[in-house]
Design an enzyme around this catalytic site. Structure first.
Site, PDB file in Angstrom:
ATOM      1  N   HIS A  64      -3.301 -15.350  -1.774  1.00 50.52           N
ATOM      2  CA  HIS A  64      -3.938 -14.050  -1.531  1.00 50.52           C
ATOM      3  C   HIS A  64      -4.929 -14.217  -0.377  1.00 50.52           C
ATOM      4  O   HIS A  64      -5.921 -14.917  -0.529  1.00 50.52           O
ATOM      5  CB  HIS A  64      -4.651 -13.594  -2.804  1.00 50.52           C
ATOM      6  N   ASP A 112      -7.496 -12.341   1.950  1.00 47.96           N
ATOM      7  CA  ASP A 112      -8.225 -11.105   2.248  1.00 47.96           C
ATOM      8  C   ASP A 112      -8.260 -10.898   3.756  1.00 47.96           C
ATOM      9  O   ASP A 112      -8.645 -11.799   4.493  1.00 47.96           O
ATOM     10  CB  ASP A 112      -9.638 -11.199   1.654  1.00 47.96           C
ATOM     11  N   ASP A 136      -5.475  -7.207  -6.118  1.00 46.89           N
ATOM     12  CA  ASP A 136      -6.927  -7.392  -6.064  1.00 46.89           C
ATOM     13  C   ASP A 136      -7.673  -6.188  -5.512  1.00 46.89           C
ATOM     14  O   ASP A 136      -8.457  -6.334  -4.597  1.00 46.89           O
ATOM     15  CB  ASP A 136      -7.224  -8.625  -5.185  1.00 46.89           C
ATOM     16  N   HIS A 172      -9.031  -3.866   1.111  1.00 42.31           N
ATOM     17  CA  HIS A 172      -9.797  -3.746  -0.136  1.00 42.31           C
ATOM     18  C   HIS A 172     -11.141  -4.481  -0.191  1.00 42.31           C
ATOM     19  O   HIS A 172     -11.763  -4.529  -1.257  1.00 42.31           O
ATOM     20  CB  HIS A 172      -8.920  -4.107  -1.343  1.00 42.31           C
TER      21      HIS A 172
HETATM   22 ZN   LIG Z   1      -8.723  -9.693  -2.240  1.00 37.32          ZN
END
Ligand SMILES: [Zn+2]
Length: 1031
Positions: free
Chosen positions: A257, A259, A369, A574
């Site tokens: 994951h 970001d 997430d 996000h």
């Molecule tokens: Zn995230």
């Protein structure tokens, strides 16, 4: 000889045999590495910029060595490492070991080959698994070292603002011999030890594992590798004792994951992707069974343009089915705040990218997430070719445990998608026995489905999966006592879940996250930029489409719009739109908005110039007039401000048709002028023939009525437009969280700086101004504006905000009793309770909304509209709008400084639907636009109109890849079943329904009739229509 065994001593004996700390002089772990030697030379070059390899290697490198430190934060150190493998190591596996607290990327032969991040357990780059004597023993590598860690450079704690002066140390750089046989034996023993410990004393399998491990220790002479294979055989025998048919199956999928920005800026994410994905490819070369799910088209696009060589390799592994693009969106966006159309564009830009680059669209939405999920998402997914959804964030709920891991999720229109939360409650697993057992035990849908997802790998620069994780799971693939584990793909998992789905439960409505509710408010400038830029792109598309439809010579700005949309979509990531990012990211995001505003204004001017060329020509004999444009799909009569020939601003009441324009010379007179009166006690009354208000000297509403009615909207003895300040100290996640207990610290803001005074005396507009002191350091100035004919009172607000851990809200206690309030969401609305009966109700003490919220009884209600806010609440009869927060982590400067925003209050008869609250909230957000014009009085033109007020024509754009085709998107906004006629003055030749990816629907041809196109809607149904224009 058989001996009695004591469970604890046996367990600890095996532990010590594997220990990194104890007895490494004589245990197995101490033998993992053999001989070592330093590199021939290490030299480095440092730069504040993130530069390409070609530029870096041409610089002057100076000597460096382990122990040296580099910085400050965000700089980059390039190392040149010359290696020579000793001849004596022929036939051995040799690793280049690199340890640093900065994130590293190894370059070999001008290509990125692997990431090295200690926090992701990646400190070895395998030089050879068995060096032949005749192979070259010398080699030059480059290591690009970022002066930031996996989670940036937080000072003290992870989410603290970055320390700008941090230094990063190169602690190890050496060549070592790696003993693969020792490693394999360690892996066997680790799994057996975990089984022995975790299966527990009531489980005989635990003892079988323990005694096997004990026996293996007996058999091993760590100084004599020839003893290892017999020990390994013992382990293999126990691992190969298989499960029964009923055992749960875990679908393990590699994942990382990343970001797109968070505790580091966007630019660093580009490198995080390269580091992580290069690492994954190396692992795939050694493990052809490894699968890896990878989301976010934007990240693929970054790697495509910055690392073409790496990208070409990724494409090969995509073709092999190992590297699996998932998600279908441009970025993993926030699930609450983006507008409906922006969410459509996340999928449109994402799916088109995946189709173009990899030959197929994604079949699952992937959003593990984010901080809650809009009840409109199921319909949007279905419209974009997606029927499956994977997430897991609801496991973070603070109050209530979500009751499912596999279920059908049904949105506000009734669309359903099969939804799966990995039951281990994580998207960064490590392939451990403990996690496998948790996945089975925690699964809330036992007996309904027998398969679940297990996403393994370090995220955010940790480089995803490791060889160890894979080797652990190999041993667990089918061994009695543990769930079956297979390397799988999202498609395989969802396919079996679909087969098993007949008994699954359905969850209706939003997936509300009971945590991180401050993210609806934090970083107000980002929220404002988002709302405003969504509007700008809407307007540019409407006007450009109309210009192109009327004039072949006008070129629709396809590339420019794609570029601007992608900037907006990127900022909806996000951790950006929610405001949970560091200051560097905020600066980038605000720059993106500045660019959208700048380019958007230019594109709009070009479209208007083309659309209204004749009207804008100055004409000799005529007086000056004004062209007024309306990009909303209904006729509007509103007061505008326009610039006269002398440059002076003046007000005018104008009427402009639906999605079109009018030329205004003589403004119309209001049916009733606005009357403003100051009373003896200093309060001010305003009235415009629609509503009548009374304001006290502090700008608070003491009365709000619809004229010709005694029905009061404000609760007796209460003040509306009352500001309140709360202490806002969460438990940990500062920018993210506002806790329930903040409500206990409410202080009404009552320190007056300047009492209310009339600033516009009435006629077309009445206006009064006042200012307040808020807290110790902040001030607020407000203009309260009432326009002729307007059914709402507008509050234009300026705040100088200098607070720490405070939360500013504005409250409207209204004389309305209802157990539910209504909030606008994407393409629709939903209701949430106004009471705190159950834990599920109470956990929603702070919620989100888009342009409006409403509290209504039968026949009467009050709506609160806004132009850039998202946080809200309605408790009992008090409507609150959340205005500003002041968190200090991860951005110490968050929200400090000047803010301007507008909200409005609108009392109404009947329902909010019949009263036109939805339309008025659009109007507040999308002002009429006035342009000085030549002449041609009375000319007005409308491109589109819709027969039913229940149906909103939201989007008008040119179809993707089809210059003479237009896409229009409409939705049912009242929650009703209705047939509406769409009328257009554009030269439409053919019309058909299409999906959100603009693919024509089978049997979707629409007959062109005199009254337009007939469209049937069920509640909150979204329809897209492809209009082919005559050449
Ligand atoms: Zn995230």
């Amino acid at each position: 000889m058989a001996a009695r065994k004591h469970r604890r001593t046996a367990l600890e004996r095996v532990e010590k045999f594997l220990s990194q700390t104890y007895f490494t002089d004589c245990n197995l772990r101490g033998r993992l590495f053999g001989d070592r030697c330093p590199p021939t030379s290490v030299s480095c070059f440092q730069t504040p910029r993130r530069i390409p390899y070609e530029e870096a290697v041409g610089q002057d490198f100076r000597p460096a060595k382990p122990g040296d430190s580099f910085g400050p934060t965000w700089e980059t150190c390039w190392f040149k490492v010359e290696l020579s493998i000793p001849m004596a190591w022929a036939g051995r596996e040799v690793h280049f070991v690199w340890e640093s607290d900065g994130e590293g990327l190894v370059w070999r032969d001008a290509q990125p080959v692997q990431g090295l991040t200690k926090e992701g357990e990646k400190t070895s780059y395998i030089l050879t698994s068995s060096l032949k004597e005749w192979e070259p023993h010398s080699l030059t590598l480059y290591v690009e070292l970022a002066c930031n860690g996996l989670f940036g450079a937080g000072q003290g704690s992870m989410i603290a603002p970055p320390d700008p002066d941090r230094r990063f140390t190169l602690s190890k750089a050496e060549l070592v011999v790696f003993n693969r046989d020792v490693y394999e034996l360690l892996m066997d023993l680790e799994i057996l030890l975990d089984m022995a410990q975790l299966l527990g004393e009531e489980n005989q399998r635990s003892f079988q594992a323990l005694y096997t491990a004990n026996q293996m220790v007996n058999m091993c002479d760590v100084t004599d590798p020839s003893t290892f294979s017999a020990a390994r055989d013992l382990a293999a025998a126990i691992f190969s004792q298989r499960n029964g048919e009923s055992q749960h199956t875990i679908h393990a999928v590699g994942h990382c994951h990343i970001d797109s920005a968070w505790l580091w800026p966007y630019e660093e994410t580009v490198r995080k992707c390269a580091r992580s994905w290069a690492t994954v490819l190396r692992l795939m070369e050694h493990n052809p069974e490894l699968t890896f799910a990878c989301s976010q088209a934007q990240q693929f696009e970054w790697v495509r343009s910055w690392y073409p060589g790496l990208y070409a390799q990724i494409q090969d592994f995509v073709a092999k089915g190992q590297f699996i693009p998932v998600g279908g969106t441009w970025v993993e966006m926030d699930g609450n705040l983006p507008s409906g159309e922006a969410m459509v564009r996340q999928f449109l830009q994402g799916q088109r990218f995946f189709q173009e680059q990899f030959g197929r669209i994604c079949s699952e939405f992937w959003l593990p997430d984010t901080f809650g999920y809009s009840a409109q998402l199921p319909q949007l997914m279905r419209g974009c070719g997606i029927q499956r959804f994977l997430t897991q964030k609801l496991s973070w709920n603070l109050v209530n445990t979500f009751p499912h891991h596999t279920f059908f999720w049904e949105g506000i229109d009734g669309s359903r998608v099969l939804t799966h939360f990995p039951p281990g409650d994580s998207y960064g697993m490590h392939g451990r026995v403990e996690e496998m057992l948790k996945t089975v035990k925690n699964n809330k849908d036992k007996g309904l489905v027998n398969h679940s997802a297990f996403l393994f790998g370090f995220g955010d620069g940790g480089g995803g999966p490791t060889q160890k994780m894979l080797d652990r799971m190999k041993r667990m693939s089918d061994t009695d006592g543990l769930p079956r584990v297979q390397l799988s793909s999202p498609n395989r998992l969802f396919s079996v879940l679909e087969e098993e789905s007949s008994q699954l439960c359905t969850w209706v409505g939003e997936l509300f996250l009971e945590l991180h509710n401050g993210t609806y408010t934090t970083q107000a400038q980002i929220k404002k930029g988002n709302r405003e830029c969504e509007r700008i792109l809407h307007d540019v598309e409407v006007l450009s489409t109309l210009a192109a439809a009327r004039d072949d010579a006008f070129l629709y700005p396809v590339c420019q719009l794609q570029r601007l949309w992608r900037l907006l979509l990127l900022n909806q990531f996000h951790d950006v739109l929610p405001g949970s990012c560091i200051q560097l990211v905020v600066e980038d995001a605000l720059q993106h908005y500045t660019e959208i505003r700048r380019a958007g204004a230019q594109l709009q001017e070009e479209a208007v110039q083309s659309l209204c060329r004749e009207l804008l020509q100055p004409q000799a004999d005529s007086t000056e007039s004004t062209l007024v444009l309306n990009t909303l799909p209904w006729e509007r009569t509103e007061v505008i401000s326009r610039t006269g020939p002398s440059g002076a601003e003046s007000l005018a009441l104008v009427t402009v048709p639906s999605m079109g324009y009018a030329i205004v010379r003589e403004p119309s007179l209001p049916p009733k002028p606005v009357v403003v009166r100051k009373q003896e006690d200093g309060s001010i009354a305003m009235e415009n023939g629609v509503i009548a208000v009374c304001l006290d000297t502090m700008g608070r509403l003491t009365s709000l009525r619809l004229v010709d009615s005694e029905r009061e909207s404000i609760s007796a003895g209460c003040y509306a437009n009352q500001f309140a300040l709360f202490d806002d100290v969460p438990l940990y996640w500062d920018a993210w969280d506002v806790m329930d207990y903040h409500l206990e610290t409410r202080k009404a803001v009552t320190t007056l700086l300047t009492p209310l005074e009339i600033t516009m005396a009435g006629g077309l507009r009445g206006c009064a101004r006042f200012s307040l002191q808020i807290g110790k350091g902040s001030t607020l100035t407000q203009e309260i504006i009432l326009d002729a004919t307007c059914p709402y009172l507008r509050f234009l607000t300026q705040v100088e905000w200098k607070e720490a851990h405070k939360f500013l809200k504005v409250e409207f206690p209204v004389e309305v009793r209802s157990t539910n309030a209504t909030y606008e969401i994407q393409f629709g609305h939903l209701q949430r309770p106004t009471h705190w009966n159950t834990s599920w109700d109470w956990a929603r003490f702070e919620v989100w909304a888009h342009k409006w919220m409403d509290l209504s009884e039968h026949g009467f209600g009050v709506a609160l509209l806004n132009d850039c806010k998202y946080g809200a609440s309605a408790h009992r009869n008090v409507l609150s709008l959340s205005l500003l927060r002041a968190p200090k982590s991860p951005d110490a400067t968050a929200d400090m400084g000047h803010h301007q925003f507008t909200y409005a209050v609108m009392p109404h008869w009947g329902s909010f639907q019949d009263a036109g609250v939805i339309q008025r909230a659009y109007s507040l957000n999308v002002p009429l636009q006035a342009v000085p014009a030549g002449s041609a009085p009375g000319r007005a033109w409308s491109a589109f109109s819709v027969s039913s007020p229940a149906v909103v024509l939201e989007t008008v754009k040119q179809a993707e890849d089809r210059p003479r085709a237009v896409v229009v998107r409409l939705y049912e906004a009242h929650g009703s079943t209705v047939v509406a006629w769409l009328q257009t003055s554009l030269p439409v030749q053919e019309a058909m329904l299409c999906d959100l990816l603009e693919r024509p629907c089978a049997g979707g041809r629409l007959p062109l009739e005199q009254r337009g196109l007939s469209l049937s809607f069920t509640p909150f149904r979204l329809l897209s229509v492809l209009l082919l224009l005559r050449q």
